[in-house]
Design an enzyme around this catalytic site. Sequence first.
Site, short mmCIF file in Angstrom:
data_model
loop_
_atom_site.label_atom_id
_atom_site.label_comp_id
_atom_site.label_asym_id
_atom_site.label_seq_id
_atom_site.Cartn_x
_atom_site.Cartn_y
_atom_site.Cartn_z
CB SER A 146 -0.88 0.02 1.26
OG SER A 146 -1.54 1.27 1.40
CE1 TYR A 161 -4.14 -2.00 4.52
CE2 TYR A 161 -3.28 0.21 4.18
CZ TYR A 161 -3.77 -0.97 3.67
OH TYR A 161 -3.88 -1.14 2.30
#
Length: 256
Positions: A146, A161
Site C-alpha cells: 500500500s 495497517y
Amino acid sequence: MKQYFNLQGQVAVVTGASTGLGLQMAKALANQGANLVLLARRMNLLEANAESISREYGVEVLPLQCDITVTEQVKAAVAATMERFGKIDILINNAGTGAVAPAEEITDEQFKHEMEVDLFGTFVCAREVGKEMIKAGYGRIINIASMYGLVGNMIAGCSPYHAAKGGVVNLTRALAAEWGKYGITVNSICPGYFYTDLTTATLDSDYFQSIAKRSIPLERYGREGELDTCALFLASPMSTYVNGQNIAVDGGYTSI
C-alpha cells in the site's frame, strides 16, 4: 511483434480474489491467457467468479477456499494447485484487511489481527508457493502492499495497517534478495485509493473528493483497471530484471 504481456500457458495464484482489486487483477491475468487459482474465504463468490472468468476468457480457473492465516490451508491450496496444473508461475498476494481507528484506541487484538493477515499471511503464501518456484527455477511473486506502507497519513488513523504494509514492503526486498538466484522475482505494488464496490460511496463523498483535490497530483482516485497493467508488467516473463521493487500506483500521492 512481441506480445510483452502474453501469459498463455502460465498458472497464476491470486489471493483475496473474491472481490475488489484481487478480482480485477485476476481478470487481467486471464485476459492475457493465464490459467487461474482463486483463493479466498468465501467459496460462493469464488465459484461464481471462476465460472464467469472461464466463460469470458476461455482459461482454466480453480477456486479454492483458503484462509491465508492458516498455514495448513495454504499448504493444501498449493498442493491442490500442483495436482491440477503441475506448476505455479505467478503469485499475487492480495488478501488483506484494515483496522481504522485512532492509534490510542487500537486494541491489541486489532493490531495482532492486522499483522496476522497482511504480513504473516503474505509471508506464508510466499513461502509455500516459493518452495515450488524454487524447484522450477522460475517465478513471479507480486505482493500487494500500500502507499501507506511507504508514508503515514492524516486522513484516517490506521497505524496497524501502516505497520503491516510497511512490513510487506521490506519483506518484498528480503525475499527478492534471497530468491533472485532461483530465477524468482519478488516485487510489490503499493496502491493508493481505488474505486471498488466497497469504496465507491466513501471516495465519492465530499470529504474524500476534497482530499483528492489537495493531496493527489492527478486530483482523483484510481479507476478500475488502472492497477492491472502494473500487475501484468510484474507478472510478465519479460520483466526479468525488475526485482525487489515497491511500485506506488497512487496518482502521485507519495511524490509530494
